[in-house]
Design an enzyme around this catalytic site. Structure first.
Site, short mmCIF file in Angstrom:
data_model
loop_
_atom_site.label_atom_id
_atom_site.label_comp_id
_atom_site.label_asym_id
_atom_site.label_seq_id
_atom_site.Cartn_x
_atom_site.Cartn_y
_atom_site.Cartn_z
N ASP A 1 47.23 58.04 28.03
CA ASP A 1 46.45 59.02 28.68
C ASP A 1 45.88 58.20 29.86
O ASP A 1 45.36 57.44 28.94
CB ASP A 1 46.23 60.19 28.46
CG ASP A 1 44.60 60.58 27.45
OD1 ASP A 1 44.48 58.84 27.71
OD2 ASP A 1 44.44 61.11 26.78
N GLU B 1 41.45 54.36 13.51
CA GLU B 1 40.46 54.36 14.19
C GLU B 1 39.29 53.69 12.96
O GLU B 1 38.76 54.20 13.09
CB GLU B 1 39.84 55.76 14.13
CG GLU B 1 40.85 56.23 15.75
CD GLU B 1 40.08 57.16 16.36
OE1 GLU B 1 39.25 58.02 15.93
OE2 GLU B 1 40.60 57.51 17.40
N ASN C 1 46.25 52.37 13.97
CA ASN C 1 46.53 52.94 15.17
C ASN C 1 44.93 52.69 15.85
O ASN C 1 43.62 52.92 14.41
CB ASN C 1 47.04 54.23 15.04
CG ASN C 1 47.23 55.30 16.30
OD1 ASN C 1 47.85 54.75 17.48
ND2 ASN C 1 46.63 56.01 17.01
N GLU D 1 49.35 56.94 22.42
CA GLU D 1 48.56 58.02 23.12
C GLU D 1 47.75 57.65 24.03
O GLU D 1 47.28 57.78 24.70
CB GLU D 1 46.77 58.43 22.35
CG GLU D 1 47.63 58.13 20.58
CD GLU D 1 46.64 58.67 19.93
OE1 GLU D 1 45.03 59.11 20.59
OE2 GLU D 1 46.23 58.60 18.21
N HIS E 1 43.70 55.39 25.80
CA HIS E 1 43.17 56.22 26.51
C HIS E 1 42.45 55.99 27.50
O HIS E 1 41.28 55.12 27.16
CB HIS E 1 42.44 57.45 25.52
CG HIS E 1 42.83 58.12 24.26
ND1 HIS E 1 43.62 58.65 24.94
CD2 HIS E 1 43.08 57.97 23.37
CE1 HIS E 1 44.77 59.64 23.63
NE2 HIS E 1 43.77 58.66 22.55
#
Ligand code: XIL
Length: 302
Positions: free
Chosen positions: A237, A127, A169, A235, A206
């Site tokens: 979702d 990030e 990432n 990650e 996400h």
């Protein structure tokens, strides 16, 4: 295959889940984990605040519980995350300049050395880019140590563990048209051109109503791959329920399978009740551990 992990493996890929060490005593949780997944990512246990709570004092007990569970059950481990502006211990938050830079390099070196040979892929830097249209680096204490902090972290990780794949990432890097996606792409292209050791790009993915699954996701995956790096969905979702959620999961799986260098998918939790999201039902299993339509759609796609 009849499970996510087995089906992904038939396609030369892994299917993983973020795992919390304190849930490894939950029989339902472990039952699903062991049945369905062949990769794990420690959800919090390898972060800076967890592994170096006091400067120079390393604690790996909780991360080791996950790594040992994975190794005992034939699962790969994604290491997450070595250098990040968030979840830093208080002592690091209070450092700046060369003292922080030195502490960061030492942290990367010590943690990657401790786990050398046990990690499939490391999120070396997490990030580091800003949201919005600027394409700029995110302001942080690490960024203020100098723009080269990211490549310095990657070189330290390579020196400490030459066998792990080293990933950058980030989130909101799924839509190919976003400035943040382009900024990460340009950094990776530059790293490859200059020989900075980077092997993979992680897309957190996400998805929710504010940042939904983008129709150009496959373009993003294939564009990064064309730079000569693997891509991993790290990650995943997806907010929602029922058919629309199932369709989005199916699209993600199809897109990964369509890109040869998309090597694996990790969902950020197992049951909806395991999600880091305060509300909602973004995962593949409901709170009782039952398979949701999103699970079936994902398995069908694999
Ligand atoms: C989250 C965890 O799931 C939570 O338990 C914790 O409180 C905060 O961090 N991007 C990342 C992950 O890279 O490390 C974050 O994990 C979710 C967003």
């Amino acid at each position: 295959g009849t499970t996510l992990g087995a089906s992904a493996a038939e396609k030369g890929r892994y299917f993983g889940a973020a795992v919390a060490a304190h849930k490894l005593s939950d029989a339902t949780y472990v039952g699903i984990l062991n049945r369905e997944f062949n990769s794990v990512t420690p959800e919090n246990e390898m972060k800076w605040d967890a592994t170096e709570p006091s400067q120079g004092q390393f604690t790996f007990a909780n991360a080791d519980r996950i790594v040992n569970h994975a190794r005992a059950n034939g699962m790969q481990v994604r290491g997450h995350a070595l250098a990040w502006h968030s979840q830093q211990p208080g002592w690091a938050q209070n450092l700046s300049g060369s003292a922080l830079r030195q502490a960061m390099v030492n942290h990367v070196t010590q943690v990657a050395t401790y786990y050398r040979g046990k990690i499939h892929s490391w999120d070396v830097v997490n990030e580091a880019f800003a949201d919005g249209g600027s394409g700029a680096r995110r302001d942080s204490n690490l960024q203020r140590t100098g723009n080269d902090w990211i490549e310095v972290a990657f070189r330290a990780a390579r020196a400490a563990d030459p066998t792990a794949k080293l990933c950058y990432n980030d989130y909101n890097t799924d839509d190919w048209s976003h400035a943040k996606t382009q900024a990460v792409y340009n950094m990776v292209r530059d790293f490859k051109a200059r020989g900075v050791p980077i092997d993979c790009v992680g897309l957190q993915s996400h998805f929710n109503s504010a940042s939904p699954y983008p129709g150009n996701y496959r373009t993003t995956l294939s564009s990064f791959a064309a730079l000569g790096v693997d891509v991993q969905i790290t990650e995943l979702d997806i907010e929602g329920s029922g058919d629309s959620q199932a369709t989005a999961y199916r699209n993600v799986a199809n897109d990964c399978l369509a890109v040869a260098r998309c090597t694996g998918i990790t969902v950020w939790g197992i049951r909806d009740t395991d999600s880091w999201r305060a509300s909602g039902t973004p995962l593949l299993f409901d709170g009782s551990g039952n398979k949701k339509p999103a699970y079936t759609a994902t398995l069908d796609a694999l």
